[in-house]
Structures are given as structure tokens and as C-alpha cells.
Design a protein around this motif. Structure first.
Motif, PDB file in Angstrom:
ATOM      1  N   ALA A 105       0.829  -1.212   0.000  1.00 31.94           N
ATOM      2  CA  ALA A 105       0.000   0.000   0.000  1.00 31.94           C
ATOM      3  C   ALA A 105       0.863   1.262   0.000  1.00 31.94           C
ATOM      4  CB  ALA A 105      -0.927  -0.007   1.214  1.00 31.94           C
ATOM      5  N   ALA A 106       2.007   1.213   0.707  1.00 32.63           N
ATOM      6  CA  ALA A 106       2.888   2.377   0.737  1.00 32.63           C
ATOM      7  C   ALA A 106       3.580   2.572  -0.606  1.00 32.63           C
ATOM      8  CB  ALA A 106       3.925   2.217   1.851  1.00 32.63           C
ATOM      9  N   THR A 107       4.027   1.488  -1.255  1.00 40.62           N
ATOM     10  CA  THR A 107       4.673   1.612  -2.563  1.00 40.62           C
ATOM     11  C   THR A 107       3.693   2.148  -3.590  1.00 40.62           C
ATOM     12  OG1 THR A 107       6.226  -0.179  -2.085  1.00 40.62           O
ATOM     13  CG2 THR A 107       5.821   0.323  -4.403  1.00 40.62           C
ATOM     14  N   ALA A 108       2.436   1.703  -3.539  1.00 37.34           N
ATOM     15  CA  ALA A 108       1.416   2.155  -4.490  1.00 37.34           C
ATOM     16  C   ALA A 108       0.857   3.523  -4.145  1.00 37.34           C
ATOM     17  CB  ALA A 108       0.283   1.134  -4.549  1.00 37.34           C
ATOM     18  N   LEU A 109       1.323   4.117  -3.043  1.00 38.25           N
ATOM     19  CA  LEU A 109       0.860   5.415  -2.566  1.00 38.25           C
ATOM     20  C   LEU A 109      -0.620   5.416  -2.191  1.00 38.25           C
ATOM     21  CD1 LEU A 109       3.652   6.214  -3.777  1.00 38.25           C
ATOM     22  CD2 LEU A 109       2.656   8.429  -4.323  1.00 38.25           C
ATOM     23  N   MET A 110      -1.167   4.233  -1.831  1.00 36.62           N
ATOM     24  CA  MET A 110      -2.485   4.199  -1.202  1.00 36.62           C
ATOM     25  C   MET A 110      -2.384   4.877   0.160  1.00 36.62           C
ATOM     26  SD  MET A 110      -4.789   0.956   0.097  1.00 36.62           S
ATOM     27  CE  MET A 110      -5.906   0.711  -1.278  1.00 36.62           C
ATOM     28  N   LEU A 144      -4.145  -4.297  -5.333  1.00 37.94           N
ATOM     29  CA  LEU A 144      -3.108  -4.325  -4.305  1.00 37.94           C
ATOM     30  C   LEU A 144      -3.204  -5.574  -3.439  1.00 37.94           C
ATOM     31  CD1 LEU A 144      -2.739  -0.607  -3.190  1.00 37.94           C
ATOM     32  CD2 LEU A 144      -1.709  -1.840  -5.107  1.00 37.94           C
ATOM     33  N   LEU A 145      -4.401  -6.145  -3.317  1.00 33.95           N
ATOM     34  CA  LEU A 145      -4.510  -7.445  -2.639  1.00 33.95           C
ATOM     35  C   LEU A 145      -3.913  -8.542  -3.517  1.00 33.95           C
ATOM     36  CD1 LEU A 145      -8.096  -7.315  -1.060  1.00 33.95           C
ATOM     37  CD2 LEU A 145      -5.899  -6.966   0.073  1.00 33.95           C
ATOM     38  N   ARG A 146      -4.148  -8.452  -4.833  1.00 31.71           N
ATOM     39  CA  ARG A 146      -3.534  -9.425  -5.740  1.00 31.71           C
ATOM     40  C   ARG A 146      -2.023  -9.325  -5.681  1.00 31.71           C
ATOM     41  NH1 ARG A 146      -7.496  -7.661  -9.704  1.00 31.71           N
ATOM     42  NH2 ARG A 146      -5.881  -6.947 -11.140  1.00 31.71           N
ATOM     43  N   GLU A 147      -1.493  -8.114  -5.626  1.00 32.96           N
ATOM     44  CA  GLU A 147      -0.048  -7.931  -5.545  1.00 32.96           C
ATOM     45  C   GLU A 147       0.496  -8.446  -4.217  1.00 32.96           C
ATOM     46  OE1 GLU A 147       3.887  -7.099  -5.995  1.00 32.96           O
ATOM     47  OE2 GLU A 147       2.304  -7.338  -7.491  1.00 32.96           O
ATOM     48  N   THR A 148      -0.258  -8.243  -3.139  1.00 28.88           N
ATOM     49  CA  THR A 148       0.175  -8.767  -1.838  1.00 28.88           C
ATOM     50  C   THR A 148       0.295 -10.277  -1.886  1.00 28.88           C
ATOM     51  OG1 THR A 148      -0.861  -6.919  -0.655  1.00 28.88           O
ATOM     52  CG2 THR A 148      -0.404  -8.906   0.619  1.00 28.88           C
TER      53      THR A 148
END
Length: 855
Positions: free
Chosen positions: A744-749, A784-788
Motif C-alpha cells: 500500500a505504501a509503494t502504491a501510494l495508497m 493491491l490485494l492481488r499484488e500482496t
């Protein structure tokens, strides 16, 4: 194509004029093989990957042909101002070394030409560059610009830099092996394509590495899927002393592992080494252990020893590097921060305390000693336990043979894509189709699906389901967590408002770390501590940082105020320190154990000869391993490399049974398999389990009344539904939520560094504890859940290797023992089990009630 080992009649034939004269005068012995082979293709503008051992002049090989071309233009009167070559390093300090090492020849050539200033200019742009120098570089870009992946991403997001990229002709990526398998590298690969898209001609790309295999994967990373690349593999110069690696045990054959005893012996060996060598580099694997060794060595060496790791202030690290290069230090103790090619001058010996985890990392660490063509590369591997000793033997053997692990690039990371899309939008409006085509020209995004791309745009535009309550917790503040970052309309997108570029500049990057707070002394900031650790400190508590004993005074916002003190301080905790064996070394170690078992069957003397003569071990080392293998055969058995050994022992604390699974897998693959097995057992028994994961195995503690029969094991180790079961086992624990914080931090969420800072340490814990379950509930298929899930399965764990092992259908061996076997005690540490929860609190209370109350 593979560059042939051509013999150039004139070794300096690729150079001309003042550059040739300077090199011939400075290096009378001529160029190294790396330089002689690399200059022609680089001078001709070919994409080139240069693989050559440390200390063979790779950096000069990359730059000198480019500098030679610039001086040819100067002689012809056609050299104009502007950026021509971009050099990217994963380390800021390495960039400053390069600047110093290039300034000397540029100044010497300037003097040879009788000029007041050098016609070829150089500049450095990193996170440490002052605002004044950033403006100066932007207004007057140098010919050669040195930077890092994060600073490059920042510059690409600023429209004022757009015109500067037109003149770029060369892109140099140093220490490329350190970038390929990381999200940082994935981010850089997209950035390189963005530069290429703005350059007047497609720039040539030059990759530099001492340890990278296979070359095909690295060249694809470097140039993308559609460009050709020349591979130059240069051997060390003829007559080079070569590599010397010695393995030593801190235990003797008749001793059980004892931390206090082995640590005292370790300090003694380190003191002896520093007295015999001029300069020693000591690798200690973790920052906490680095601090402890530094602090204790200071009793004898005083200021002649220093610590160097990522939690120390950047200025302090540069001071240590300068002192090391000047020969003012007898020893420097580091965790991982000196693995790569920072210029540390001449070190005589590298000492590796514990296992480096991989052959590549071993060679990088040992290569810090003898960092010159004519000096032997000497390294020690010191082992404190029998398991470490066996791992050290296998690591040293593979390192001597140069069996470097193949690199595995990170592919299609969606959080990196989100950050890149925001950075692109900060520089101006984009057409979605053009952005999709551009990112797919990079190797890491070449197979990106349009669905994933569009889902990331939809998330950034605020079009996905926003979980109720996923807002900044302070009343009246802006909803940072789910507010749209971009607008999207008619196939175009751009930044939502003027806040977004400021947020991007403050939060750019993919390096994950726990929340940290600065440590302030009267003399200034010396480093940082993890916020969770700092919050628990009380006035008067003592801890070590920079090898110094410090006393905690108070926590003021994000700053710990401390003062120097005496006495015995405690070690800080950095939770991100984690080390494991590579998949290849784990397989080799399993084979080594199996072979030792076969030879032991011929008699102890055969085993001693095999260990001593075949693996260059001393009497003590042979005795330690002989005792370990003999004890395992007496109590249980040594598992074959194609088998899984399951040992059942009573759980004296929990009252149930513990099952130790011995498998030829590294820790990440063991964790994947262990979690899948735990999920299958949890569904079967409906009860909570305890899982412990290590290299070469894992253990599962079952509650009282539950057991695994020998015939059950094969059914637990099947590939069908494996990834789903791994994820189920993960969801019962804490790992996905912790990784979601970083995604989430990398994606700037969420913002690691929001404007105005945070008022409280621990703010990002809210992301794992509150935001993660909210997003899962509102939008289960969120990108972002898929990426996690992808990151956990492929990067944190090693599900692909684990699946391949399960598909091989390993033979099952089952043993019932009275207590843990020597192998289980040596490799599967029972400390710190993680609960895998299948029983609700209500069920647990009901079961307890049934046990206590008679029917």
C-alpha cells in the motif's frame, strides 16, 4: 550475443588522444581484460553487459569509452552542453565514489590540455543533494549524471527535466545483480524505458556486475525483450592470486552449542585477525549483532573499529567509508551495507560471522578483501553451531567453484506500476494506451495484462469500491487512504491536484522498512531505531547504536533523545533482519548431509577423510560434523535428498505432539510448504496449531488428542490446491497484513511520509490492523490485494520451488522419537512459533468448559 575473447593487438586501440595518454601514464601495465574487451562494443554504442570479478576495473571500462567519445567531440568542436550519460547505482555512497574516481582523470586531462576547466562535466543527484545543487543540475545538466533509482524516478516526474533526456546516449546500471530480483529493479526498468522514450535516439545500455547468472536473464532485464545485448565475460588478469576461503568452527567436537562460549571465542578470533591484518571487514548478518560486535571490540581497538549499516545516519556511514579508505580503521563491522562495490580501499580479510545465505552474497562479501587486481581475495566463514558449520562447508565449496545462484526477476509488480503511473501523471497528461505500451517495453512488465493495468488506473482514479471507515482516523482530516490520486477521462489520465506531486516526491521509492525514529545526541543525529522498539524504551534504558552505549532520555515525536553512557546496554531490535539459504544452497546442503550419511555407513574413518581432505576442514571442524551425523543416525536417520523425513516427538509443554518435517528446501520454500500443511491439518482438526519454519524443515505442534499417522503424510504433501492452501495458512497468521502495509505504501495508497509528518509513531500499523481487512471485505479482488498475494507467494515465500518439490513426490520416512533429533535441534529452532488459528475463542472456551465440568 556472447563477446568472443578477442585479442586486440593495440590494447588501447579503442581510446584516442588525451584519454589514451592519461590511461597509459596512470596504468603502465595496460588495461585489464574487462577494460580491453568492453571498450570496443561500448565505444560503438552497443548494449553491453560486463561481468567481471571485483577489482578488475569495470567502472572505468564503462565510463572511459564514453568519456573518450566526449573528448573526441571536444577536439572536433562539436561538444555541446547537456546530459549524455546517466549512471544509476543502488547505493548513494557508491555514486559519490564514482564521482571522485572520475573527477581525478577529468582534472588530469584538463591539465594536459591546458584548460581552466574540464570540458566534460559530471554531477551527482541523490536524496542527499541540496536544493541549491538540485536546481543547478536541472538548469545546467552535466554530461555525466550519477544518480539512484529513486532520484531518477523523481526527476522523471518533473516536466522541467523532460528536455534534458533528449541528449542521453548511454545508460549505465552498476551492481545490476542487486537490482534484478527486487521491486527496486522493477521500478528502474520502467524508468529506463521512460528515458528511452524521451531520448532523441535509443540510448545504449551498459550493465556492470561481478556475480550474475544467467546472463540471458540479466540482459533481458537490462535492455528489455526486444533489443540485442552483447555479453562480455572477462576473467581476472593472468597471474591474479585468486580466491581463498577458509571455514572455521567456534565449537569443538565434544561441545554442545553454547552462545556465551562461542561468542567469547568469536571475539578472540576477531581480535587476532585485526592484529594480523591491516584492515578487516566483518559481516555480522544483522544490525543488532553488528552493533554488539562493534561495541565489544571497542574495548580493545577503541576508535580503530566502527559499525556500518543502514540504520546509521548517512553522514556517519560516509565518515566510516572515508576512514576505512584512508587506512585509519583496523576493522569495520557491517550487516549487509558493504556487500556492494563502495570504494573502501584495500582490506586484507573479510570475516563472515554466520552464513551469508547464498553463493552470490558470499562472493560479494569475500570480494571486499583484496579489492585489487594483484591482491588475494581472502575470507573466513565462522560457524557457531554444527548446522552453521555444515552450511558454511557447502557455501564455501560452491563459492570456490563460482556456482552463483540464478537470478529471479520480479515480474508485473502492481504496486510498482501504480507508483510509476502516478509519476508519469505528475509530469503531464498521458493517453492510457501510450502508457500501457511504454511500460510493457520493460522486461519486468512485458507480460502485464491490460486488465491489471486498467485495474491499477481504476484504483488510482478512485473507481474501485472504497471500504467504509478507510479514512484517516483523525476527525476533520482529508481521506488520505482512498482519495483518488489521478483523474481519468476519454482514454487520458493526469494528476488529480497539486497535492499529488508533493506526495509523490515525499514518498517515492520501493524500499520497505519498518517505521523508524531518529536518534539524537548532543552532537547530532547518529542513526535510527524502529518505532515499535523506541516506543517501549523508558528513561534510563540503555541501548547500542554506532557501537556506543547510549541512555534513553525521551521520545519527542519522531526523535529519540539520548546521551552517551557506560555499563552494559541492550541490543536494539530490527524486525526486518532475516536471513535464509538460497534454494540452490539448501539443495546442496541436503545432498551434503545425505552423502555424509552414506559415507558414514562405511565407517567413521571414511567420513573423517571425506570431510577433511575433500572439504578442506581442520580436526575440530571434522569432529563437530562427525559427531552431528553420527548422533542423528543413532537417534533417527539422515534423510536422503529425494525424501522427506517426519519425526514425531511429545510436546512436553503443550501436551500434544510435535512433528518435525525435514525437507531439501530453503526457508522460503519450507514456509510455503509448512503453511499449506498447517492449513490442511487445521481444517482436519479444527484446532489452533503452532508452526516453526527454518531452512531444511519446519515443525508443527498439534493440540492434545490430534496426531498424524505415517500413512497421512503423503496426503499432506500434494501439489493439488497448493497455492490456495498456502494463502489459507497465511491468512490464519499475520504475514499478508504486514506485507500489505508495504504494498500500500509503494502504491501510494498510504503515505509513509505525509505532509506535516505524523504525530504518533506506529501510524502505519493501522494499515495492517484496520485498512487491510476493510479492503479485503469491500474489494476482495483489489489489485493491491492481488499484488500482496503474489509478493508473499513468490518473493517472501518460494511457492514455485515448493510446488516443484511436491510434484516430484518425495519418499516419506516416518520416525517416532522420545525427543527432538540432533538434526531437528540443529536446524529447526523451536523458539518463537507462530500461531495458525482455526479455533474461535468461543470454541476454545467451550472445549475448556467441557474438560473442566463433569457431565
Amino acid at each position: 550475443m556472447l563477446m568472443p575473447g578477442v585479442d586486440i593487438a593495440d590494447p588501447l586501440g579503442a581510446l584516442a588522444g588525451p584519454v589514451r595518454d592519461w590511461f597509459a601514464r596512470t596504468f603502465p601495465n595496460g588495461p585489464t581484460p574487462a577494460q580491453r574487451l568492453a571498450w570496443p562494443p561500448i565505444g560503438d554504442g552497443e548494449n553491453t553487459l560486463l561481468i567481471s570479478p571485483t577489482g578488475t576495473g569495470k567502472t572505468l571500462a564503462a565510463f572511459l569509452a564514453i568519456i573518450d567519445g566526449l573528448y573526441r567531440e571536444h577536439a572536433a568542436g562539436t561538444l555541446t552542453p547537456g546530459l549524455r550519460c546517466l549512471y544509476v547505482s543502488p547505493l548513494r555512497s557508491l555514486g559519490y565514489d564514482i564521482e571522485r574516481n572520475l573527477t581525478d582523470p577529468l582534472d588530469a586531462i584538463r591539465r594536459d590540455l591546458g584548460l581552466a576547466k574540464s570540458p566534460v562535466t559530471i554531477g551527482v543527484r541523490t536524496g542527499d543533494t541540496s536544493a541549491y545543487h538540485r536546481r543547478k543540475l536541472r538548469d545546467e545538466p552535466p554530461h555525466l549524471l550519477i544518480t539512484t533509482p529513486e532520484s531518477l524516478s523523481l526527476m522523471l516526474s518533473q516536466a522541467v527535466w523532460h528536455d534534458a533526456w533528449r541528449g542521453v546516449r548511454h545508460l549505465i546500471v552498476d551492481e545490476v545483480h542487486a537490482l534484478v530480483p527486487t521491486k527496486r529493479g522493477a521500478d528502474l526498468s520502467v524508468s529506463l524505458e521512460r528515458i528511452a522514450a524521451r531520448a532523441a535516439v535509443d540510448p545504449s545500455r551498459i550493465g556492470l556486475s561481478a556475480t550474475c547468472r544467467p546472463a540471458e536473464i540479466v540482459t533481458r532485464y537490462l535492455v528489455g525483450p526486444d533489443r540485442a545485448c552483447c555479453v562480455v565475460e572477462a576473467a581476472p588478469p593472468e597471474g591474479s592470486p585468486g580466491l581463498e576461503i577458509e571455514v572455521a568452527s567456534l565449537l569443538k567436537a565434544d561441545e554442545a552449542p553454547h552462545r556465551g562460549l562461542t561468542y567469547r571465542r568469536l571475539l578472540r578470533k576477531l581480535r587476532d585477525a585485526t592484529h594480523r591484518a591491516r584492515t578487516t571487514v566483518i559481516f555480522a548478518n544483522t544490525r543488532a549483532f553488528t552493533e554488539k560486535i562493534t561495541h565489544d571490540l571497542k574495548h580493545d581497538l577503541g576508535d580503530k573499529v566502527a559499525a556500518h549499516h543502514s540504520a546509521l545516519d548517512a553522514e556517519r556511514r560516509r565518515q566510516v567509508e572515508a576512514s576505512l579508505k584512508a587506512g585509519e580503521l583496523s576493522a569495520v563491522v557491517t550487516s549487509t551495507s558493504l556487500e556492494l562495490g563502495v570504494d573502501i580501499g584495500q582490506a586484507d580479510l573479510s570475516v563472515l560471522v554466520g552464513l551469508p545465505g547464498g553463493v552470490s552474497r558470499c562472493l560479494q562479501r569475500v570480494g571486499r578483501a583484496g579489492h585489487a587486481v594483484d591482491i588475494a581475495t581472502r575470507g573466513w566463514l565462522l560457524a557457531a553451531t554444527p548446522a552453521e558449520l555444515a552450511g558454511a562447508v557447502v557455501t564455501a565449496h560452491a563459492a570456490r567453484l563460482g556456482q552463483v545462484e540464478p537470478l529471479r526477476p520480479v515480474l508485473r509488480p502492481l504496486d510498482v506500476l501504480c507508483q510509476q503511473l502516478i509519476g508519469m501523471a505528475c509530469g503531464g497528461e498521458w493517453a492510457s494506451d501510450d502508457a500501457f505500451a511504454l511500460v510493457r517495453r520493460s522486461s519486468t512488465m512485458a507480460d502485464l495484462s491490460r486488465r491489471d493495468f486498467d485495474d491499477c488506473l481504476a484504483f488510482l482514479a478512485g473507481e474501485l469500491a472504497a471500504p467504509p471507515g478507510a479514512y484517516e482516523p483523525e476527525p476533520g482530516s482529508t481521506p488520505r487512504w482512498t482519495a483518488p490520486r489521478i483523474w481519468k477521462k476519454n482514454g487520458l489520465f493526469g494528476v488529480r491536484n497539486g497535492l499529488i506531486p508533493r506526495w509523490f516526491r515525499s514518498n517515492v521509492g520501493t524500499i520497505t522498512s519498518e517505521e523508524s525514529v531518529r536518534v539524537q545526541l548532543e552532537t547530532g543525529v547518529i542513526g535510527s531505531l524502529e518505532g515499535a522498539y523506541a516506543e517501549k524504551l523508558q528513561p534510563g534504558d540503555r541501548f547500542i547504536l554506532d557501537g556506543r552505549a547510549l541512555e534513553f532520555v525521551r521520545l519527542d515525536g519522531l526523535t529519540v533523545h539520548a546521551r552517551a553512557t557506560g555499563g552494559e546496554p541492550n541490543l536494539p531490535r530490527w524486525s526486518s533482519d532475516r536471513q535464509g539459504l538460497s534454494a540452490e544452497l539448501a539443495r546442496d546442503l541436503s545432498r551434503f548431509r545425505s552423502e555424509a550419511g552414506s559415507i558414514l555407513a562405511e565407517g567413521p574413518s571414511a567420513l573423517r577423510a571425506w570431510l577433511g581432505e575433500g572439504h578442506h576442514l581442520g580436526i575440530d571442524e571434522v569432529g563437530v560434523l562427525e559427531a552431528l551425523f553420527a548422533a542423528q543416525e543413532q537417534v533417527s536417520e539422515i534423510p536422503g535428498e529425494d525424501a522427506v523425513l517426519v519425526e514425531e516427538v511429545p510436546d512436553l509443554q503443550g501436551g500434544g505432539l510435535i512433528y518435525a518435517f525435514h525437507a531439501p528446501l530453503g526457508r522460503p520454500a519450507c514456509e510455503a510448504t509448512g503453511r499449506a500443511v498447517a492449513a490442511r491439518l487445521g481444517r482436519r482438526f479444527g484446532r489452533d496449531l503452532q508452526l516453526v519454519v527454518a531452512d531444511l524443515g519446519w515443525s508443527i505442534a498439534l493440540p492434545e488428542g490430534a496426531e498424524i499417522k505415517p500413512g497421512d503424510v503423503a496426503g499432506l504433501l500434494v501439489a493439488d490446491g497448493f497455492e490456495d492452501d498456502v494463502l489459507e495458512g497465511l491468512d490464519r497468521g499475520e504475514l499478508p497484513a504486514r506485507r500489505f502495509r508495504h504494498v500500500a505504501a509503494t502504491a501510494l495508497m498510504v503515505l509513509r511520509r505525509p505532509e506535516g509528518g505524523r504525530t504518533k509513531v506506529g501510524g502505519l500499523l493501522w494499515v495492517a490492523q484496520r485498512l487491510y481487512p476493510l479492503v479485503k471485505a469491500a474489494c476482495p479482488d483489489h489489485p493491491l490485494l492481488r499484488e500482496t498475494r503474489r509478493e508473499v507467494l513468490e518473493e517472501i515465500l518460494d511457492a514455485p520451488t515448493a510446488r516443484a518439490w511436491l510434484e516430484s513426490r518425495p519418499r516419506v520416512r516416518f520416525r517416532q522419537l522420545d525427543g527432538p533429533s540432533p538434526f531437528a535441534s540443529a536446524w529447526i529452532d523451536p523458539g518463537g512459533p507462530e500461531p495458525v488459528r482455526y479455533e474461535t475463542p468461543a470454541d476454545a472456551l467451550r472445549r475448556l468448559h467441557e474438560r473442566l465440568v463433569p457431565r
